[in-house]
Design a protein around this motif. Structure first.
Motif, PDB file in Angstrom:
ATOM      1  N   LEU A 166      -9.013   3.041   5.386  1.00 42.94           N
ATOM      2  CA  LEU A 166      -7.726   2.340   5.382  1.00 42.94           C
ATOM      3  C   LEU A 166      -7.904   0.830   5.349  1.00 42.94           C
ATOM      4  O   LEU A 166      -7.183   0.127   4.641  1.00 42.94           O
ATOM      5  CB  LEU A 166      -6.881   2.762   6.589  1.00 42.94           C
ATOM      6  CG  LEU A 166      -6.349   4.200   6.500  1.00 42.94           C
ATOM      7  CD1 LEU A 166      -5.608   4.584   7.772  1.00 42.94           C
ATOM      8  CD2 LEU A 166      -5.436   4.367   5.282  1.00 42.94           C
TER       9      LEU A 166
ATOM     10  N   TYR B 252      -4.153   9.020   1.124  1.00 40.46           N
ATOM     11  CA  TYR B 252      -4.381   8.122   2.258  1.00 40.46           C
ATOM     12  C   TYR B 252      -4.969   8.824   3.476  1.00 40.46           C
ATOM     13  O   TYR B 252      -5.243   8.168   4.476  1.00 40.46           O
ATOM     14  CB  TYR B 252      -3.084   7.383   2.629  1.00 40.46           C
ATOM     15  CG  TYR B 252      -2.691   6.339   1.585  1.00 40.46           C
ATOM     16  CD1 TYR B 252      -3.562   5.987   0.573  1.00 40.46           C
ATOM     17  CD2 TYR B 252      -1.459   5.712   1.622  1.00 40.46           C
ATOM     18  CE1 TYR B 252      -3.216   5.050  -0.388  1.00 40.46           C
ATOM     19  CE2 TYR B 252      -1.096   4.773   0.672  1.00 40.46           C
ATOM     20  CZ  TYR B 252      -1.980   4.451  -0.329  1.00 40.46           C
ATOM     21  OH  TYR B 252      -1.630   3.516  -1.280  1.00 40.46           O
TER      22      TYR B 252
ATOM     23  N   TYR C  58       1.917   3.902  -3.472  1.00 35.20           N
ATOM     24  CA  TYR C  58       1.705   5.347  -3.386  1.00 35.20           C
ATOM     25  C   TYR C  58       3.010   6.109  -3.622  1.00 35.20           C
ATOM     26  O   TYR C  58       3.070   7.025  -4.442  1.00 35.20           O
ATOM     27  CB  TYR C  58       1.096   5.716  -2.029  1.00 35.20           C
ATOM     28  CG  TYR C  58       1.158   7.200  -1.773  1.00 35.20           C
ATOM     29  CD1 TYR C  58       0.448   8.083  -2.589  1.00 35.20           C
ATOM     30  CD2 TYR C  58       1.951   7.734  -0.762  1.00 35.20           C
ATOM     31  CE1 TYR C  58       0.522   9.457  -2.393  1.00 35.20           C
ATOM     32  CE2 TYR C  58       2.027   9.096  -0.557  1.00 35.20           C
ATOM     33  CZ  TYR C  58       1.318   9.959  -1.375  1.00 35.20           C
ATOM     34  OH  TYR C  58       1.412  11.317  -1.197  1.00 35.20           O
TER      35      TYR C  58
ATOM     36  N   TRP D 216      -6.321  10.457  -5.644  1.00 35.04           N
ATOM     37  CA  TRP D 216      -5.421   9.416  -6.162  1.00 35.04           C
ATOM     38  C   TRP D 216      -5.413   9.450  -7.689  1.00 35.04           C
ATOM     39  O   TRP D 216      -6.475   9.429  -8.309  1.00 35.04           O
ATOM     40  CB  TRP D 216      -5.886   8.030  -5.679  1.00 35.04           C
ATOM     41  CG  TRP D 216      -5.072   6.921  -6.259  1.00 35.04           C
ATOM     42  CD1 TRP D 216      -5.267   6.317  -7.469  1.00 35.04           C
ATOM     43  CD2 TRP D 216      -3.912   6.320  -5.703  1.00 35.04           C
ATOM     44  NE1 TRP D 216      -4.288   5.366  -7.690  1.00 35.04           N
ATOM     45  CE2 TRP D 216      -3.438   5.346  -6.619  1.00 35.04           C
ATOM     46  CE3 TRP D 216      -3.195   6.507  -4.511  1.00 35.04           C
ATOM     47  CZ2 TRP D 216      -2.315   4.564  -6.371  1.00 35.04           C
ATOM     48  CZ3 TRP D 216      -2.086   5.727  -4.270  1.00 35.04           C
ATOM     49  CH2 TRP D 216      -1.651   4.772  -5.195  1.00 35.04           C
TER      50      TRP D 216
ATOM     51  N   SER E 299       3.198   9.971   4.177  1.00 35.56           N
ATOM     52  CA  SER E 299       2.000   9.884   3.359  1.00 35.56           C
ATOM     53  C   SER E 299       0.921  10.827   3.876  1.00 35.56           C
ATOM     54  O   SER E 299      -0.150  10.927   3.289  1.00 35.56           O
ATOM     55  CB  SER E 299       1.481   8.442   3.307  1.00 35.56           C
ATOM     56  OG  SER E 299       1.040   8.047   4.576  1.00 35.56           O
TER      57      SER E 299
ATOM     58  N   THR F  54       0.831  -1.201   0.000  1.00 39.91           N
ATOM     59  CA  THR F  54       0.000   0.000   0.000  1.00 39.91           C
ATOM     60  C   THR F  54       0.873   1.261   0.000  1.00 39.91           C
ATOM     61  O   THR F  54       0.637   2.195  -0.771  1.00 39.91           O
ATOM     62  CB  THR F  54      -0.911  -0.009   1.242  1.00 39.91           C
ATOM     63  OG1 THR F  54      -1.703  -1.187   1.199  1.00 39.91           O
ATOM     64  CG2 THR F  54      -1.803   1.211   1.290  1.00 39.91           C
TER      65      THR F  54
END
Lengths: 460, 388
Positions: A362, A268, A239, A280, A414, A235
């Protein structure tokens, strides 16, 4: 060639910049075209003609549309040519194997799929050139008459292989006349270095854990905690890998006087999937909105069934765009479910909530990346089984010790927090120079001793 | 113009970045290429030839791939960058680098995730065919476990959960061989090594066992043949300091303490590939990085040790042992001079046909010892030569 390599940083980049800056203004686009062709052909010289064909088809289609503007039938046929060419190329190179395999499975045949390697970046540049022809057809932009300028737009090496998906309308003015001042260059450099750091220092480091879990150990051997750690690592990897690469592209563009659209905005920290998809891969989302969702009628339709159908088409395509296998389609439809839930009742509650919306996003995001990461469905089943039916083991202890700090760093970066801190001190020249220098030097060190430097979006 | 330069000076990021990129690029271009990296203990990629064929080739053979590797391998200050990365890894509190884990007391361990089952099965098959071909030959088979399987108190927590359980795998292998050929003698080593785990059995920075670890195995071996090993204390001891082994070459951890290689003057006359050589060990190799290769002149097709110290010497009889080995055997074989008149040492990786030694020389061997490290036995592709 990828930006995150010694070859790019210490061969192509300095040479390209020198040639670009000393060329007289009227040659600059031609120089961009030639440099980009070299950049593109490096490693895959045989796909050089595809690039040229891509330029020629959309150039002449758009000229034709411009010329026969009053005759809608001709225009429609010309646009169809561009669509068939672009989607046909994408279909042939990316999806032939997938279709042949499924037809075989369905009909019990054993047709041989032609073995073609995917030309680098084809998913990105076919979308870009297609959007140009559509925009010309819609009368939103004027057809480009100068073939060199157009070729420079299509091949523009900073964004050629992995986006952001730059539309012609985004940079048409800068293609004709751009100036670059020192502030822009300086900003471009720091944007590039930050992107490089994201990719090399964070994505590669945390990604090594996922590779070890998925490829070296295998899902049948790992404990449940390690399965979740692996998925969390992926994950973060995807990113930082992708947003880092986009940022490098934006920085390079800026150094040359181009303003590319932003591609990521801290996805995120989203509180809903509706919000996540606004943050995103923003240029892909807006492409699908503009050229697929709206033409289908978008959300301004009479029946809810029609709306769900439109959403289904968009998310099926979004998933399928990411790769020619079922897990990507599944991944797209996974989001569809949550987006419909949010559209119908959940969104206001999510927007009001404080902590639980983040937990919701999440948790399901991790599951979605698990679906995305494993292309083999039986392997995916094995991973999901490990994640949801408890398996004991001590293996996670080793990895937790090894990656704890990396996890903390990656999670922190992030969120907007460290970037806000940096923007407060960046006006202090010494501090910002020290930060940039440290990131650049560390990135070079990791590239020189690179045991692991994949680039995830390369296969798209 | 002057204004422009002034403006540029006000933006130090631009000229420092330009200086960094251009400076290293020019420096790199002017630097002559290196052949070999001492630090990493490997050959470096040289500039590939540009041909139409290499340009169109795919995969690892592609010109672009090789060229990128060349640029990486030859990059200016490569060793310095590598050290910088290893320091950054420590800053991230990593407990490994390039697949080598940092254990306690400065021990490094390579992670072994899986066994190449297919290759292992074929190697076992070749062993069986070899035993079938020479039914009357006395053969002993022994597998040396890697350090992490023995020094379990030195590995990081959880390490054993991610690595192959070698003790169990070796046990299974022995069970299989015992069933396949009841005449085959099996020499387990895990127990004796584990019993001495407090002593220096393996190098901290290298994958090999020490000459002491090898001595313990030698003791087990000669006892299994009804003899006693030479007294360890009686050997004439020499030391080579500053040995940085293969694990160090991968991990490149800052502040690694080097190992010491202990070697012994064992009285014997030595032939390497049928040429007499001066001494048992190649002392000149002790000066370079790869010091382990000084022991018994490194890996050679055939090394013969004519003992001058056999404790079991009988007039009119020449006792002979044949050792088939990988590099671990180079620490081991010399001790056998105390128990045999002639020690034949074969490395299948460099030998054409095993029968060239076993039968063509028309010698009789009191025992044939096949001695491999576990990982080497699993991955080796020269075991089939046993049959020819």
């Amino acid at each position: 060639m990828v930006f995150s390599s010694i070859l790019f940083l210490f061969r192509f980049f300095p040479a390209a910049m020198l040639i670009y800056f000393i060329s007289p203004k009227k040659w600059k686009n031609g120089v961009i075209f030639l440099l980009s062709l070299f950049f593109y052909s490096w490693g895959e010289p045989k796909y050089f003609p595809i690039m040229i064909a891509s330029v020629l088809v959309d150039y002449f289609v758009s000229l034709g549309i411009d010329r026969y503007w009053r005759n809608k039938t001709i225009c429609r046929w010309l646009l169809a040519c561009s669509m068939v060419f672009n989607l046909g190329m994408l279909g042939f190179f990316k999806y032939t194997g997938f279709f042949v395999e499924n037809i075989n499975a369905l009909l019990g045949l054993s047709l041989r799929a032609p073995r073609v390697t995917l030309p680098i970046g084809i998913s990105f540049y076919t979308f870009q050139t297609m959007s140009y022809s559509i925009d010309v057809y819609r009368g939103k932009v004027k057809a480009e008459r100068n073939i060199i300028d157009f070729a420079a737009f299509v091949t523009l090496f900073p964004q050629l292989i992995a986006g952001p998906i730059v539309r012609y309308s985004d940079i048409s003015r800068e293609l004709k006349d751009r100036s670059v001042d020192l502030d822009q260059i300086s900003e471009g450099i720091s944007t590039f270095i930050m992107g490089l750091g994201k990719k090399v220092l964070i994505a590669n480091n945390i990604g090594a854990l996922w590779t070890e879990v998925s490829e070296t150990l295998g899902f049948s051997r790992i404990s449940t905690p390690l399965a979740w750690m692996g998925v969390a690592a992926f994950t973060l990897q995807i990113y930082f890998d992708f947003s880092g690469y986009s940022q490098m592209a934006i920085g390079l563009g800026k150094m040359m006087g181009f303003t590319f659209p932003q591609n990521f905005d801290f996805p995120y920290v989203s509180k809903s999937f509706t919000e996540f998809w606004r943050r995103w891969h923003m240029t892909l989302g807006s492409w699908f909105r503009e050229y697929l969702y709206f033409p289908l009628g978008g959300s301004r339709v009479d029946s809810p069934m029609r709306l769900y159908f439109n959403l289904f088409v968009v998310w099926f395509c979004t998933g399928f765009w990411h790769g020619a296998s079922w897990n990507f389609i599944l991944w797209g439809l996974f989001f569809l479910v949550f987006l419909i839930l949010e559209k119908s009742f959940l969104l206001p509650h999510l927007n009001r909530g404080k902590v639980w919306p983040h937990v919701y996003v999440l948790f399901f995001l991790l599951v979605s990346w698990a679906i995305f990461a494993v292309t083999d469905l039986s392997q995916l089943g094995a991973l999901l089984q490990r994640m949801f039916s408890p398996a004991a083991g001590m293996d996670w202890m080793y990895y937790l010790r090894n990656y704890a700090v990396t996890f903390v760093v990656a999670i922190l970066f992030s969120t907007p927090l460290p970037w806000r801190l940096y923007s407060r001190v960046k006006d202090n020249a010494a501090v910002s120079l020290a930060c940039m220098g440290a990131v650049l030097a560390a990135s070079v060190a990791y590239l020189v001793d690179a045991s692991y430097n994949p680039f995830l979006y390369f296969r798209f | 113009m002057i204004e422009k330069w002034k403006a540029l000076l006000k933006r130090p990021l631009i000229w420092l970045f330009a200086l960094f990129i251009l400076g290293f690029t020019l420096w790199d271009l002017l630097l002559p290429p290196r052949e070999f990296s001492d630090m990493e203990n490997r050959m470096l990629q040289q500039k590939p030839a540009l041909t139409l064929k290499s340009l169109m080739a795919g995969g690892e053979q592609a010109y672009s791939r090789k060229y990128e590797k060349y640029i990486n391998d030859q990059f200016v200050l490569r060793d310095g960058w590598i050290s910088l990365k290893s320091r950054a890894e420590s800053l991230l509190a990593k407990i490994e680098n390039n697949n080598v884990a940092y254990g306690r007391d400065g021990y490094l361990f390579e992670k072994v995730f899986s066994v190449d089952e297919e290759n292992l099965a074929s190697n076992i098959q070749y062993m069986e065919e070899f035993l079938d071909k020479y039914p009357d030959l006395p053969v002993t088979f022994s597998i040396i476990p890697n350090a992490y399987a023995i020094l379990t108190d030195k590995t990081p927590p959880g390490f054993s959960a991610v690595s192959v359980d070698q003790n169990q795998r070796i046990e299974e292998l022995y069970d299989h061989m015992r069933a396949a050929d009841p005449d085959l003698k099996l020499l387990p080593l895990s127990q004796i090594l584990s019993a001495h785990r407090e002593e220096a059995l393996y190098y901290r920075t290298d994958h090999h066992w020490t000459t002491y670890g090898a001595y313990l195995a030698y003791g087990e071996y000669v006892r299994s043949l009804g003899m006693e090993p030479v007294d360890y204390q009686s050997l004439e001891r020499h030391e080579v300091k500053d040995f940085y082994g293969t694990f160090d070459a991968k991990a490149k951890r800052a502040g690694t303490q080097p190992d010491t290689i202990v070697w012994y003057d064992i009285p014997c006359r030595v032939e390497v590939n049928q040429e007499p050589v001066e001494s048992l060990n190649d002392l000149s190799r002790f000066e370079v990085r790869d010091k382990y290769s000084g022991l018994m002149h490194g890996n050679k097709a055939l090394t013969v040790l004519h003992s001058q110290c056999n404790q079991y010497r009988r007039e009119g009889n020449i006792s002979r042992v044949l050792v088939v080995k990988d590099s671990y055997g180079n620490s081991f074989a010399p001790y056998l001079c105390y128990n045999f008149d002639e020690v034949y040492v074969v490395d299948l990786r460099y030998l054409g046909k095993f029968s060239a030694v076993l039968t063509d020389m028309d010698l009789s061997f009191d025992d044939v010892l096949i001695l491999y490290n576990f990982m080497n036995f699993v991955t080796d592709t020269n075991i089939p030569k046993l049959r020819y």
